[in-house]
Write a protein that holds these residues in place. Structure first.
Motif, PDB file in Angstrom:
ATOM      1  N   UNK A   1       9.560  -3.550  39.387  1.00  0.00           N
ATOM      2  CA  UNK A   1       8.552  -4.124  38.540  1.00  0.00           C
ATOM      3  C   UNK A   1       9.111  -4.217  37.126  1.00  0.00           C
ATOM      4  N   UNK A   2       8.962  -5.381  36.516  1.00  0.00           N
ATOM      5  CA  UNK A   2       9.410  -5.603  35.139  1.00  0.00           C
ATOM      6  C   UNK A   2       8.225  -5.427  34.204  1.00  0.00           C
ATOM      7  N   UNK A   3       8.464  -4.682  33.126  1.00  0.00           N
ATOM      8  CA  UNK A   3       7.391  -4.320  32.207  1.00  0.00           C
ATOM      9  C   UNK A   3       7.826  -4.603  30.776  1.00  0.00           C
ATOM     10  N   UNK A   4       7.101  -5.481  30.086  1.00  0.00           N
ATOM     11  CA  UNK A   4       7.388  -5.739  28.682  1.00  0.00           C
ATOM     12  C   UNK A   4       6.657  -4.694  27.847  1.00  0.00           C
ATOM     13  N   UNK A   5       7.391  -4.023  26.969  1.00  0.00           N
ATOM     14  CA  UNK A   5       6.836  -2.999  26.093  1.00  0.00           C
ATOM     15  C   UNK A   5       6.610  -3.596  24.711  1.00  0.00           C
ATOM     16  N   UNK A   6       5.373  -3.601  24.273  1.00  0.00           N
ATOM     17  CA  UNK A   6       5.016  -4.113  22.955  1.00  0.00           C
ATOM     18  C   UNK A   6       5.478  -3.115  21.892  1.00  0.00           C
ATOM     19  N   UNK A   7       5.638  -3.573  20.667  1.00  0.00           N
ATOM     20  CA  UNK A   7       6.101  -2.714  19.578  1.00  0.00           C
ATOM     21  C   UNK A   7       5.187  -1.507  19.372  1.00  0.00           C
ATOM     22  N   UNK A   8       3.892  -1.670  19.620  1.00  0.00           N
ATOM     23  CA  UNK A   8       2.944  -0.580  19.384  1.00  0.00           C
ATOM     24  C   UNK A   8       3.094   0.571  20.377  1.00  0.00           C
ATOM     25  N   UNK A   9       3.861   0.379  21.440  1.00  0.00           N
ATOM     26  CA  UNK A   9       4.148   1.494  22.360  1.00  0.00           C
ATOM     27  C   UNK A   9       5.583   1.983  22.206  1.00  0.00           C
ATOM     28  N   UNK A  10       6.389   1.244  21.451  1.00  0.00           N
ATOM     29  CA  UNK A  10       7.755   1.680  21.159  1.00  0.00           C
ATOM     30  C   UNK A  10       7.821   2.523  19.892  1.00  0.00           C
ATOM     31  N   UNK A  11       6.964   2.245  18.935  1.00  0.00           N
ATOM     32  CA  UNK A  11       7.029   2.954  17.659  1.00  0.00           C
ATOM     33  C   UNK A  11       6.641   4.425  17.772  1.00  0.00           C
ATOM     34  N   UNK A  12       5.568   4.805  18.413  1.00  0.00           N
ATOM     35  CA  UNK A  12       5.334   6.253  18.511  1.00  0.00           C
ATOM     36  C   UNK A  12       6.445   6.887  19.362  1.00  0.00           C
ATOM     37  N   UNK A  13       7.201   7.776  18.777  1.00  0.00           N
ATOM     38  CA  UNK A  13       8.408   8.301  19.417  1.00  0.00           C
ATOM     39  C   UNK A  13       8.144   8.916  20.788  1.00  0.00           C
ATOM     40  N   UNK A  14       7.190   9.810  20.875  1.00  0.00           N
ATOM     41  CA  UNK A  14       6.959  10.503  22.154  1.00  0.00           C
ATOM     42  C   UNK A  14       6.504   9.511  23.221  1.00  0.00           C
ATOM     43  N   UNK A  15       5.611   8.594  22.867  1.00  0.00           N
ATOM     44  CA  UNK A  15       5.156   7.599  23.834  1.00  0.00           C
ATOM     45  C   UNK A  15       6.344   6.786  24.362  1.00  0.00           C
ATOM     46  N   UNK A  16       7.179   6.315  23.453  1.00  0.00           N
ATOM     47  CA  UNK A  16       8.361   5.541  23.843  1.00  0.00           C
ATOM     48  C   UNK A  16       9.285   6.359  24.727  1.00  0.00           C
ATOM     49  N   UNK A  17       9.551   7.591  24.320  1.00  0.00           N
ATOM     50  CA  UNK A  17      10.479   8.423  25.080  1.00  0.00           C
ATOM     51  C   UNK A  17       9.954   8.715  26.484  1.00  0.00           C
ATOM     52  N   UNK A  18       8.655   8.923  26.621  1.00  0.00           N
ATOM     53  CA  UNK A  18       8.087   9.151  27.953  1.00  0.00           C
ATOM     54  C   UNK A  18       8.198   7.885  28.792  1.00  0.00           C
ATOM     55  N   UNK A  19       7.818   6.752  28.223  1.00  0.00           N
ATOM     56  CA  UNK A  19       7.930   5.488  28.965  1.00  0.00           C
ATOM     57  C   UNK A  19       9.365   5.245  29.432  1.00  0.00           C
ATOM     58  N   UNK A  20      10.319   5.414  28.535  1.00  0.00           N
ATOM     59  CA  UNK A  20      11.712   5.135  28.901  1.00  0.00           C
ATOM     60  C   UNK A  20      12.284   6.191  29.852  1.00  0.00           C
ATOM     61  N   UNK A  21      11.822   7.423  29.746  1.00  0.00           N
ATOM     62  CA  UNK A  21      12.265   8.454  30.693  1.00  0.00           C
ATOM     63  C   UNK A  21      11.761   8.153  32.099  1.00  0.00           C
ATOM     64  N   UNK A  22      10.550   7.651  32.202  1.00  0.00           N
ATOM     65  CA  UNK A  22      10.011   7.267  33.514  1.00  0.00           C
ATOM     66  C   UNK A  22      10.732   6.020  34.028  1.00  0.00           C
ATOM     67  N   UNK A  23      11.041   5.093  33.136  1.00  0.00           N
ATOM     68  CA  UNK A  23      11.830   3.917  33.539  1.00  0.00           C
ATOM     69  C   UNK A  23      13.201   4.344  34.041  1.00  0.00           C
ATOM     70  N   UNK A  24      13.807   5.317  33.374  1.00  0.00           N
ATOM     71  CA  UNK A  24      15.135   5.795  33.778  1.00  0.00           C
ATOM     72  C   UNK A  24      15.112   6.419  35.175  1.00  0.00           C
ATOM     73  N   UNK A  25      13.941   6.870  35.601  1.00  0.00           N
ATOM     74  CA  UNK A  25      13.788   7.408  36.965  1.00  0.00           C
ATOM     75  C   UNK A  25      13.684   6.279  37.988  1.00  0.00           C
TER      76      UNK A  25
END
Length: 180
Positions: A1-25
């Motif tokens: 599944x391809x997911x576009x991440x808007x800037x408002x979910x990339x800027x908060x550090x923890x939110x971004x890091x959790x999203x990308x850590x789950x993507x890395x899985x």
């Protein structure tokens, strides 16, 4: 599944890091555009004089970690799209061009579900999206979030209780699900 991440979910550090850590899985493929990354960097000015420079360093790290995530050449698509906030059309155009299935944003008002559906997209908030992945892959999500929590402790020099960290990151449903 391809997911576009808007800037408002990339800027908060923890939110971004959790999203990308789950993507890395391997649970989704993240997408963004150069303009979205630029919005993230500019938004970081809010945290002080070094905020933007720090964000630009983080953007460089994200680009290096996800070299195929950037969507470009979507300007032609922008011309045929309409959103009530013209400044968000580039986000929708990048999602369409990147063949995204989902748009993750905190900005529900400016991305009406019916408009996204016409383009074959679903809008999700990060908390609900991550909770859904957790409901199918609890171990992977728990491991990803724990790694982010440990990094937050290292960087801040203070202990972080999981639920408090996720609540602060606007991921309360995920925090509750993790039983923390």
């Amino acid at each position: 599944m391809k997911v576009l991440l808007d800037a408002c979910v990339l800027y908060p550090t923890v939110m971004r890091e959790v999203l990308l850590a789950v993507a890395a899985k391997g649970h989704f493929t993240p997408l963004w555009s150069d303009r979205i990354l630029e919005e993230w960097a500019r938004a970081a000015r809010k945290i002080g004089p070094t905020g933007e420079a720090q964000a630009r360093a983080e953007v460089a790290l994200v680009r290096a970690a996800w070299p195929k995530a950037s969507v470009s050449d979507y300007q032609g698509i922008e011309r045929r799209l309409y959103l009530s906030d013209e400044n968000d059309i580039h986000v929708l155009a990048a999602a369409v061009k990147g063949n995204a299935d989902v748009l993750i944003t905190m900005n529900a008002k400016d991305f009406p579900r019916h408009v996204l559906a016409e383009e074959g997209l679903t809008r999700r908030d990060p908390d609900g999206f991550l909770w859904e992945i957790w409901s199918h892959h609890p171990e992977d999500v728990a491991q990803a979030v724990e790694a982010v929590r440990q990094t937050a402790e290292t960087l801040s020099g203070q202990p972080w209780e999981m639920r408090a960290l996720l609540k602060k990151a606007r991921l309360p449903k995920l925090g509750k699900a993790l039983g923390a």
